[in-house]
Design an enzyme around this catalytic site. Sequence first.
Site, PDB file in Angstrom:
ATOM      1  N   LYS A   4      -3.372  -7.337  -5.551  1.00  0.00           N
ATOM      2  CA  LYS A   4      -2.928  -6.229  -4.604  1.00  0.00           C
ATOM      3  C   LYS A   4      -3.864  -5.534  -3.898  1.00  0.00           C
ATOM      4  CE  LYS A   4       0.586  -4.582  -8.149  1.00  0.00           C
ATOM      5  NZ  LYS A   4       0.818  -3.515  -9.122  1.00  0.00           N
ATOM      6  N   ASP A  54       7.613   3.762 -18.268  1.00  0.00           N
ATOM      7  CA  ASP A  54       6.126   3.850 -18.369  1.00  0.00           C
ATOM      8  C   ASP A  54       5.645   4.507 -19.853  1.00  0.00           C
ATOM      9  OD1 ASP A  54       5.598   2.250 -15.957  1.00  0.00           O
ATOM     10  OD2 ASP A  54       4.825   3.978 -14.899  1.00  0.00           O
ATOM     11  N   GLU A 113      -9.879  -0.069  11.209  1.00  0.00           N
ATOM     12  CA  GLU A 113      -9.141  -1.246  10.822  1.00  0.00           C
ATOM     13  C   GLU A 113      -8.728  -1.295   9.160  1.00  0.00           C
ATOM     14  OE1 GLU A 113     -10.851  -5.079  11.542  1.00  0.00           O
ATOM     15  OE2 GLU A 113     -10.148  -5.175  13.925  1.00  0.00           O
ATOM     16  N   TYR A 133       0.332  -0.333  -0.865  1.00  0.00           N
ATOM     17  CA  TYR A 133      -0.381  -1.465  -1.456  1.00  0.00           C
ATOM     18  C   TYR A 133       0.411  -2.590  -0.752  1.00  0.00           C
ATOM     19  CZ  TYR A 133       3.350  -0.344  -5.194  1.00  0.00           C
ATOM     20  OH  TYR A 133       4.551  -0.084  -5.978  1.00  0.00           O
ATOM     21  N   HIS A 160      -2.648  -2.429 -13.447  1.00  0.00           N
ATOM     22  CA  HIS A 160      -2.884  -1.606 -12.444  1.00  0.00           C
ATOM     23  C   HIS A 160      -1.953  -0.410 -12.525  1.00  0.00           C
ATOM     24  CE1 HIS A 160      -1.939   0.260  -8.286  1.00  0.00           C
ATOM     25  NE2 HIS A 160      -3.332   0.245  -8.325  1.00  0.00           N
ATOM     26  N   ASP A 172       4.371  -5.119   1.416  1.00  0.00           N
ATOM     27  CA  ASP A 172       3.928  -3.789   1.590  1.00  0.00           C
ATOM     28  C   ASP A 172       4.637  -2.934   0.970  1.00  0.00           C
ATOM     29  OD1 ASP A 172       1.862  -5.064   2.925  1.00  0.00           O
ATOM     30  OD2 ASP A 172       1.939  -3.900   4.727  1.00  0.00           O
ATOM     31  N   ARG A 204       1.287   6.637 -12.626  1.00  0.00           N
ATOM     32  CA  ARG A 204       2.061   5.287 -12.570  1.00  0.00           C
ATOM     33  C   ARG A 204       1.388   4.230 -13.323  1.00  0.00           C
ATOM     34  NH1 ARG A 204       6.305   5.688  -8.607  1.00  0.00           N
ATOM     35  NH2 ARG A 204       6.246   7.628  -7.472  1.00  0.00           N
ATOM     36  N   ARG A 264     -11.710  13.497  18.759  1.00  0.00           N
ATOM     37  CA  ARG A 264     -10.278  13.345  18.663  1.00  0.00           C
ATOM     38  C   ARG A 264      -9.706  12.894  17.313  1.00  0.00           C
ATOM     39  NH1 ARG A 264     -10.265   8.125  22.320  1.00  0.00           N
ATOM     40  NH2 ARG A 264     -11.956   8.060  21.035  1.00  0.00           N
TER      41      ARG A 264
END
Length: 184
Positions: free
Chosen positions: A71, A169, A28, A131, A118, A47, A58, A23
């Site tokens: 994070k 950035d 989790e 995240y 990050h 979130d 990014r 399937r």
Amino acid sequence: MEVIKTDIEGLLIIEPRVFKDARGYFFESYSQREFEQKVGHVEFVQDNESMSSYGVMRGLHFQRPPFTQSKLVRCVKGRVLDVAVDIRKGSPTYGKHVAVELTEENHRQFFIPKGFAHGFAVLSETAVFQYKCDEFYHPEADGGISITDDSLGIDWRIPTDKAILSDKDTKHAYLADFETPFSV
């Protein structure tokens, strides 16, 4: 879930147990109980999700104290190279980085504690990136290190002439010109 230590203390790769059958699959993506047992107590409060196309880079982002963020990141569609750079003054790994490929196939997640910048580069045609953060976003606390800083030694796997950066950035300082608000 399996927790894999990296070369920098605190940066962790998390591999969920994936159950596959005819399937499809099930896993989790987050269990507070198991996360606390294997990583530690982190109270995620926000979130976020972004969608980007090939070549988008990014970062390298962080939030300044008192609004620092940890994070837990993952790529739910496509493929990204995710990178965390140690920006903690006095750390033996200051200026070093860990890069992890996160894909919809490997289901890996990357835990980035406070004190790291990050960023990520999109390696597939498109990517959906999610995240969890343990602090709300505060625009006045925005900080960054230039994603194009060659002294960091990051192989983004994107040709420089193909990189797509936001205006914000392109204005971050190089590490050598950066006054870090973090210490160990």
